[in-house]
Design a protein around this motif. Sequence first.
Motif, PDB file in Angstrom:
ATOM      1  N   LEU A   1       3.194  59.945 -59.777  1.00 54.96           N
ATOM      2  CA  LEU A   1       1.900  60.533 -59.395  1.00 54.96           C
ATOM      3  C   LEU A   1       2.097  61.562 -58.280  1.00 54.96           C
ATOM      4  O   LEU A   1       1.433  62.598 -58.241  1.00 54.96           O
ATOM      5  CB  LEU A   1       0.926  59.436 -58.956  1.00 54.96           C
ATOM      6  N   THR A   2       3.001  61.250 -57.382  1.00 52.38           N
ATOM      7  CA  THR A   2       3.310  62.184 -56.293  1.00 52.38           C
ATOM      8  C   THR A   2       3.849  63.507 -56.840  1.00 52.38           C
ATOM      9  O   THR A   2       3.619  64.575 -56.264  1.00 52.38           O
ATOM     10  CB  THR A   2       4.350  61.561 -55.342  1.00 52.38           C
TER      11      THR A   2
ATOM     12  N   LYS B   1       3.838  55.390 -58.554  1.00 53.12           N
ATOM     13  CA  LYS B   1       3.456  56.143 -57.350  1.00 53.12           C
ATOM     14  C   LYS B   1       4.354  57.368 -57.175  1.00 53.12           C
ATOM     15  O   LYS B   1       3.883  58.454 -56.816  1.00 53.12           O
ATOM     16  CB  LYS B   1       3.537  55.227 -56.131  1.00 53.12           C
TER      17      LYS B   1
ATOM     18  N   ARG C   1      -3.473  59.797 -56.236  1.00 60.31           N
ATOM     19  CA  ARG C   1      -2.891  61.130 -56.340  1.00 60.31           C
ATOM     20  C   ARG C   1      -3.631  62.121 -55.453  1.00 60.31           C
ATOM     21  O   ARG C   1      -3.039  63.009 -54.834  1.00 60.31           O
ATOM     22  CB  ARG C   1      -2.918  61.593 -57.805  1.00 60.31           C
TER      23      ARG C   1
END
Length: 513
Positions: free
Chosen positions: A473-474, A470, A510
């Motif tokens: 993806l950020t 995560k 995303r």
Amino acid sequence: MIKVMIVDDEPKLREGLRSLIPWEKLGYTVVATAANGLQAIEKYHTFYPELIVADIRMPGMDGLEMISELRNEGSESHVLILSGHADFEYAKRAIGFRIDGYLLKPVDEDEMIVCLEQLRETIEQEQRFSDWNEEEPARNREALLRTLLQPTSEEETDADLSRHAEALGLEQGDYEVILIELRKKAGANEEGLQQIKTVMEQHFSKHPNASFFTWSQYLGVLMKDPDPSAIKREELYNELSDMIVKMEYDFIAVAGGVVSRPELAGESLSIARELSRRAFFFKKGIIISADASGFLTGMKEETEELQDTESRLLLAVETGSLSAIRPIVQTICAELIAAGSDELRIKETFVRLLSTVLARLEPTYPEIRTYAAEHSPPIGELYQSYYLSDLQDQAVSFLEEIAGQMTSGRGNEIKKITEIINRRYNENLKLETLSELFCYNSAYLGKMFKNTTGEYFNTYVDKVRIEKAKEFLTQGMKVYEVAEKVGYMNPDYFNAKFRKYVGISPTSYRKSI
């Protein structure tokens, strides 16, 4: 020192010559004096001087009669005559007895010194020539033996080889070449090398079934009717060790295999030379042979991918599991050998491996930072290792020292495991591997982990990976890049895991940010 005997019936002259002439400085030593020819002959047979300084006129047996007697006995001693003016014609007769020179009495010190210096050069040259002649038969035999072992021309026929064997006195029967390669230790010198050659040559010259030779950087022995049994090989190795090790040299000894007749000894030599090039892969302290029993292949026949094994090694060091380090190092060696790696490739791999372990642990552990400031991987020792076992010992010793710096113990295993997972989530971490390193039953460690964290081991690893995913993806990374970065080699599998724990696909996550 050249041995000297002074013969003169005048005591003052004898002692004067002995004390006034700097014999030692000139390379001589006075071993005896005599008052007449009879005494001189008696003392000659005790001291065998190389130079006789003698007066001509003496009572009993005079100098000329003494010289004649010694020459009849075959003496090759040099003779310097002392003569008065009235004895000149008498002295000339002594020339027929191979006199090296004469000096008039009273003796002039400087004149005698010049004469002695010239004589010394003559005597030393004769000694060198004598030594050469004594060694010539051995040199000729050794040259002939080398020709038998490796013919100098491709035109050499089997008949030529048979003539060489016959000239060497080699009877028909089984033969084998033993090659010895000397390896200098710290403190060894060239004088020691020459002493080893001399001692070995003398040793094997007494052996009725052995012929000593030198070959390039090797010393060698051609053995007739060799006994390849383990006991006899060990005895031979110990004989070589007794002659070599005390001179501050190490060595490898290689047997080229038995051939059925002396004409085929060259085949045994070729095999021995090839084996010597691969001595790194054999056990220490044995005579290496084509018999694979001495070849190091590692501890396990079934091996993992090298990358996985290296990861296990890092885990072993990080968890302070000293007992696990050597078996893993041996497994890595086995994998490298199975992959066809040569000596240099193996050494390069371990240099990289030890440097990587230190670099991976140093940023996280203060104790390793302190250790690394004062210690570096033993790169020189690794490259200078003559045997694979030496390299393994060097690597294990360094890794165990690092592992010994790690602060771990019973009671904090789960904390240690969770720390490892959070740092190394992208690796193929397995509960079975960790249980071995912490010396626990896998099921028991799994239960401990679940009771402490509330999650099963694999679930905990997955959740850490997804949380890291995560974050990536950020940052705008592509899905397949994130999958690989957090340890999922298959993007579809990563997508399924992400949906399981987050509820949406990585792409949707995303877009939702």
